[in-house]
Design a protein around this motif. Structure first.
Motif, PDB file in Angstrom:
ATOM      1  N   LEU A 178      58.313  28.508  27.150  1.00  0.00           N
ATOM      2  CA  LEU A 178      58.736  27.565  26.114  1.00  0.00           C
ATOM      3  C   LEU A 178      57.876  27.698  24.867  1.00  0.00           C
ATOM      4  O   LEU A 178      58.360  27.590  23.744  1.00  0.00           O
ATOM      5  N   PHE A 179      56.574  27.945  25.096  1.00  0.00           N
ATOM      6  CA  PHE A 179      55.651  27.902  23.959  1.00  0.00           C
ATOM      7  C   PHE A 179      55.755  29.138  23.070  1.00  0.00           C
ATOM      8  O   PHE A 179      55.673  29.015  21.840  1.00  0.00           O
ATOM      9  N   ILE A 180      55.922  30.324  23.673  1.00  0.00           N
ATOM     10  CA  ILE A 180      55.862  31.577  22.900  1.00  0.00           C
ATOM     11  C   ILE A 180      56.857  31.612  21.741  1.00  0.00           C
ATOM     12  O   ILE A 180      56.459  31.801  20.590  1.00  0.00           O
ATOM     13  N   PRO A 181      58.177  31.399  21.985  1.00  0.00           N
ATOM     14  CA  PRO A 181      59.100  31.466  20.847  1.00  0.00           C
ATOM     15  C   PRO A 181      58.883  30.325  19.872  1.00  0.00           C
ATOM     16  O   PRO A 181      59.114  30.495  18.663  1.00  0.00           O
ATOM     17  N   ALA A 182      58.421  29.165  20.371  1.00  0.00           N
ATOM     18  CA  ALA A 182      58.188  28.043  19.460  1.00  0.00           C
ATOM     19  C   ALA A 182      57.058  28.372  18.498  1.00  0.00           C
ATOM     20  O   ALA A 182      57.154  28.118  17.290  1.00  0.00           O
ATOM     21  N   ALA A 183      55.969  28.988  19.013  1.00  0.00           N
ATOM     22  CA  ALA A 183      54.851  29.369  18.138  1.00  0.00           C
ATOM     23  C   ALA A 183      55.304  30.399  17.119  1.00  0.00           C
ATOM     24  O   ALA A 183      54.982  30.300  15.924  1.00  0.00           O
ATOM     25  N   ALA A 184      56.070  31.386  17.588  1.00  0.00           N
ATOM     26  CA  ALA A 184      56.534  32.442  16.679  1.00  0.00           C
ATOM     27  C   ALA A 184      57.451  31.862  15.615  1.00  0.00           C
ATOM     28  O   ALA A 184      57.340  32.196  14.431  1.00  0.00           O
ATOM     29  N   SER A 185      58.362  30.950  16.017  1.00  0.00           N
ATOM     30  CA  SER A 185      59.309  30.390  15.054  1.00  0.00           C
ATOM     31  C   SER A 185      58.602  29.509  14.042  1.00  0.00           C
ATOM     32  O   SER A 185      58.958  29.503  12.861  1.00  0.00           O
ATOM     33  N   ALA A 186      57.589  28.747  14.518  1.00  0.00           N
ATOM     34  CA  ALA A 186      56.875  27.867  13.591  1.00  0.00           C
ATOM     35  C   ALA A 186      56.248  28.686  12.473  1.00  0.00           C
ATOM     36  O   ALA A 186      56.334  28.321  11.298  1.00  0.00           O
ATOM     37  N   ARG A 187      55.604  29.808  12.823  1.00  0.00           N
ATOM     38  CA  ARG A 187      55.000  30.658  11.803  1.00  0.00           C
ATOM     39  C   ARG A 187      56.068  31.381  10.987  1.00  0.00           C
ATOM     40  O   ARG A 187      55.909  31.562   9.782  1.00  0.00           O
ATOM     41  N   GLY A 188      57.137  31.826  11.648  1.00  0.00           N
ATOM     42  CA  GLY A 188      58.168  32.572  10.935  1.00  0.00           C
ATOM     43  C   GLY A 188      58.879  31.716   9.902  1.00  0.00           C
ATOM     44  O   GLY A 188      59.067  32.136   8.760  1.00  0.00           O
ATOM     45  N   LEU A 189      59.241  30.475  10.286  1.00  0.00           N
ATOM     46  CA  LEU A 189      60.005  29.630   9.372  1.00  0.00           C
ATOM     47  C   LEU A 189      59.153  29.086   8.237  1.00  0.00           C
ATOM     48  O   LEU A 189      59.685  28.649   7.222  1.00  0.00           O
ATOM     49  N   VAL A 199      51.729  35.807  16.644  1.00  0.00           N
ATOM     50  CA  VAL A 199      51.286  36.382  17.914  1.00  0.00           C
ATOM     51  C   VAL A 199      49.972  35.751  18.356  1.00  0.00           C
ATOM     52  O   VAL A 199      49.785  35.449  19.539  1.00  0.00           O
ATOM     53  N   VAL A 200      49.039  35.539  17.413  1.00  0.00           N
ATOM     54  CA  VAL A 200      47.752  34.947  17.787  1.00  0.00           C
ATOM     55  C   VAL A 200      47.963  33.543  18.360  1.00  0.00           C
ATOM     56  O   VAL A 200      47.429  33.204  19.411  1.00  0.00           O
ATOM     57  N   ASP A 201      48.792  32.726  17.680  1.00  0.00           N
ATOM     58  CA  ASP A 201      49.085  31.377  18.186  1.00  0.00           C
ATOM     59  C   ASP A 201      49.690  31.429  19.578  1.00  0.00           C
ATOM     60  O   ASP A 201      49.295  30.675  20.475  1.00  0.00           O
ATOM     61  N   ALA A 202      50.675  32.327  19.745  1.00  0.00           N
ATOM     62  CA  ALA A 202      51.376  32.391  21.030  1.00  0.00           C
ATOM     63  C   ALA A 202      50.416  32.795  22.138  1.00  0.00           C
ATOM     64  O   ALA A 202      50.383  32.176  23.206  1.00  0.00           O
ATOM     65  N   ALA A 203      49.589  33.836  21.883  1.00  0.00           N
ATOM     66  CA  ALA A 203      48.698  34.324  22.930  1.00  0.00           C
ATOM     67  C   ALA A 203      47.611  33.305  23.251  1.00  0.00           C
ATOM     68  O   ALA A 203      47.294  33.050  24.417  1.00  0.00           O
ATOM     69  N   LEU A 204      47.057  32.675  22.203  1.00  0.00           N
ATOM     70  CA  LEU A 204      46.016  31.680  22.421  1.00  0.00           C
ATOM     71  C   LEU A 204      46.597  30.472  23.171  1.00  0.00           C
ATOM     72  O   LEU A 204      45.967  29.921  24.078  1.00  0.00           O
ATOM     73  N   GLY A 205      47.830  30.095  22.798  1.00  0.00           N
ATOM     74  CA  GLY A 205      48.504  28.999  23.486  1.00  0.00           C
ATOM     75  C   GLY A 205      48.675  29.300  24.956  1.00  0.00           C
ATOM     76  O   GLY A 205      48.475  28.427  25.809  1.00  0.00           O
ATOM     77  N   CYS A 206      49.015  30.551  25.281  1.00  0.00           N
ATOM     78  CA  CYS A 206      49.181  30.922  26.686  1.00  0.00           C
ATOM     79  C   CYS A 206      47.863  30.782  27.441  1.00  0.00           C
ATOM     80  O   CYS A 206      47.836  30.289  28.576  1.00  0.00           O
ATOM     81  N   LEU A 207      46.749  31.198  26.803  1.00  0.00           N
ATOM     82  CA  LEU A 207      45.440  31.063  27.453  1.00  0.00           C
ATOM     83  C   LEU A 207      45.116  29.593  27.703  1.00  0.00           C
ATOM     84  O   LEU A 207      44.610  29.229  28.773  1.00  0.00           O
ATOM     85  N   VAL A 208      45.414  28.739  26.714  1.00  0.00           N
ATOM     86  CA  VAL A 208      45.103  27.316  26.852  1.00  0.00           C
ATOM     87  C   VAL A 208      45.967  26.685  27.948  1.00  0.00           C
ATOM     88  O   VAL A 208      45.471  25.933  28.797  1.00  0.00           O
ATOM     89  N   ILE A 209      47.270  27.014  27.934  1.00  0.00           N
ATOM     90  CA  ILE A 209      48.177  26.485  28.960  1.00  0.00           C
ATOM     91  C   ILE A 209      47.694  26.907  30.338  1.00  0.00           C
ATOM     92  O   ILE A 209      47.612  26.096  31.278  1.00  0.00           O
ATOM     93  N   ASP A 210      47.315  28.181  30.451  1.00  0.00           N
ATOM     94  CA  ASP A 210      46.842  28.717  31.714  1.00  0.00           C
ATOM     95  C   ASP A 210      45.639  27.935  32.225  1.00  0.00           C
ATOM     96  O   ASP A 210      45.568  27.559  33.393  1.00  0.00           O
ATOM     97  N   PHE A 211      44.717  27.659  31.311  1.00  0.00           N
ATOM     98  CA  PHE A 211      43.505  26.948  31.694  1.00  0.00           C
ATOM     99  C   PHE A 211      43.832  25.535  32.176  1.00  0.00           C
ATOM    100  O   PHE A 211      43.378  25.097  33.236  1.00  0.00           O
ATOM    101  N   PHE A 212      44.666  24.809  31.407  1.00  0.00           N
ATOM    102  CA  PHE A 212      44.921  23.416  31.768  1.00  0.00           C
ATOM    103  C   PHE A 212      45.733  23.294  33.056  1.00  0.00           C
ATOM    104  O   PHE A 212      45.484  22.403  33.866  1.00  0.00           O
ATOM    105  N   ILE A 213      46.692  24.198  33.257  1.00  0.00           N
ATOM    106  CA  ILE A 213      47.450  24.158  34.513  1.00  0.00           C
ATOM    107  C   ILE A 213      46.523  24.453  35.684  1.00  0.00           C
ATOM    108  O   ILE A 213      46.615  23.823  36.753  1.00  0.00           O
TER     109      ILE A 213
END
Lengths: 247, 260
Positions: free
Chosen positions: A196-207, A224-238
């Protein structure tokens, strides 16, 4: 501050895109097209990346195991559980972030810069429902699927490496002794949230790209940086959440 | 796909692969030739932009790696009764694998994407041809310093990431397992050597060099308008990530044989 905005903006965009798509409906055709774009075209990247990763992981495990027992089959099941719960979802979502976030932020940013998004709004279209929502829905299904594919590829290459290079019984590696439903749920929830997060991060920066060709380039980088960093953060919290649930 | 389309596709793919690898080799070769006469200002600018400005990001990565590694291994540490070896195991996995790999992937996005986008937008805007027009070599001015700056930056950031990640690991081990910091660093210090650290830094340097070469090549090969710039940045990120995994596969056994 900008880091917080990078983490927060995608979630807001995600909520708004989902609300708009409920209100206006989403074209199934577009969702399928995005799923093809993201899934089929990322499959080679995920399979080859995780194939290499599986081998490297076994090499590391082998070096660690040699210190204590001299036998890789002892740590094999533990590594398999870690692969299902942690490495598989994390590595796959980072690769999916590289591939999918780069292409969708590039596409949306060049549409924004060329005023095609405004043209869409003029003709009574809604960028959130027409452009963002299909990507989000497709990715939420595709990333978990890629995750399964990647885990299988990593396991297969790990088994091959142990059998061929270290001369031990490779299949002892596929031992699911430690894997329970909690591990599967942990991996699956990471994959869905990152999806869910990856395309949302990309779209936020793209738009939000403003300017010319240079703005498109920086939108891709930031997306890409937002998406990848978001994945690391999500991974940690889960991971923390499931550890607390287990305790 | 029709049967007759398969040879055409194979030929086009092979041609594309040959062109891309030729371009990579050209960038590498010309950078090595330029090493003696690097543009100092451009090199410093690259080091600041790619290295210094990425410090906060590498700090975040280090925190997440350090905490996650200990969280995930704490279960096995208790199960196997290997508390005394946690410092070594956690340090080993950060220095050998997760530090270089995750830093490389993030830098592929941040540095590689930005580098490719900058060069592509200069290229598309005709500014590179403009430099050639006033008999300045765009390669010496723009490309070689970036390649050197990116490789050095990633290697330098790797040391910072390792140090921070290990500190966070010690903290996480203290809070989740109640492992005294002294015990953590005792096994870290006794079982890890200079070779392990060197392996991690060399790996990161190679990742940085790969990112620099791929992103520069992607930028210089861009043709078209705004779409081409986006495409170059995206291609740089994707191919760098793929190359990092492949290189990891080659370097891990190689460095393992050489340094330990």
């Amino acid at each position: 501050m900008s880091a917080l905005a990078g983490i927060g903006a995608p979630w807001l965009l995600l909520a708004r895109a989902l609300r708009q798509s409920f209100r206006r409906g989403v074209s199934l055709r577009e969702v399928l097209r995005q799923a093809y774009e993201m899934g089929n075209r990322s499959a080679w990247l995920v399979v080859s990346g995780l194939g290499f990763f599986g081998t490297v992981m076994v090499a590391i495990a082998h070096q660690q195991a040699r210190r204590f027992t001299g036998n890789i089959t002892v740590v094999g099941p533990a590594y398999f559980e870690l692969l299902v719960r942690e490495f598989g979802p994390l590595t796959v979502s980072l690769l999916a972030a590289a591939r999918a976030a780069a292409s969708s932020s590039a596409e949306l940013a060049s549409m924004t810069v060329n005023e095609q998004v405004e043209a869409l709004e003029m003709s009574a279209g809604d960028p959130l429902a027409d452009l963002v929502a299909p990507r989000v829905l497709a990715s939420a299904v595709v990333v978990p699927a890629l995750c399964v594919l990647g885990t299988v590829a990593a396991t297969a290459s790990a088994v091959a490496t142990v059998s061929l290079a270290y001369g031990a019984d490779g299949f002892s590696y596929m031992d699911g002794r430690f894997v329970d439903w909690g591990d599967v749920a942990c991996g699956a929830s990471k994959a869905v949230l990152c999806g869910l997060f990856i395309p949302a991060a990309a779209s936020a920066r793209g738009l939000s790209a403003r300017g010319g060709a240079a703005a498109v380039g920086s939108a891709v980088t930031l997306g890409v940086v937002d998406a990848a960093l978001g994945c690391l953060v999500i991974d940690f919290f889960i991971a923390v959440l499931f550890l607390l649930a287990r305790a | 796909m029709r049967a007759s389309a398969i040879p055409a596709w194979a030929g086009a793919t092979a041609l594309e692969a040959a062109q891309a690898s030729g371009a990579l080799a050209m960038v590498l070769g010309r950078t090595i030739l330029q090493l003696r006469s690097l543009d100092r200002r451009e090199l410093v600018r690259g080091l600041v932009l790619f290295g210094y400005r990425s410090l906060p990001l590498s700090g975040v990565i280090a925190t997440l790696i350090g905490a996650t590694v200990v969280l995930q291994t704490s279960l096995y540490v208790q199960r196997f009764g290997a508390r005394n070896y946690l410092g070594w195991a956690a340090g080993f996995s950060v220095v050998w694998e997760f530090g270089p790999l995750l830093l490389g992937l993030m830098m592929a996005a941040r540095v590689g994407g930005r580098n490719a986008a900058e060069l592509a937008s200069l290229n598309v805007g005709g500014q590179l041809d403009g430099l050639r027009g006033i008999s300045l070599d765009p390669f010496a001015l723009l490309v070689a310093p970036r390649v050197v700056a990116t490789s050095l930056s990633v290697a330098g950031l790797a040391t910072v990431t390792f140090a921070l990640a290990v500190l966070w690991e010690a903290a996480a081990a203290f809070f989740t397992l109640g492992l005294p910091v002294r015990v953590f660093f005792e096994s870290f210090e006794q079982l890890l050597g200079f070779g392990d650290l060197a392996a991690g830094v060399i790996k990161s340097f190679c990742f940085g060099l790969t990112i620099a070469l791929i992103s520069t090549t992607a930028g210089l090969r861009a043709q078209g308008g705004a779409r081409a710039v986006g495409h170059a940045a995206a291609a740089a990120v994707v191919w760098s990530s793929a190359a990092i995994f492949a290189l990891d596969f080659i370097l891990t056994p190689l460095l393992g044989a050489l340094l330990t």
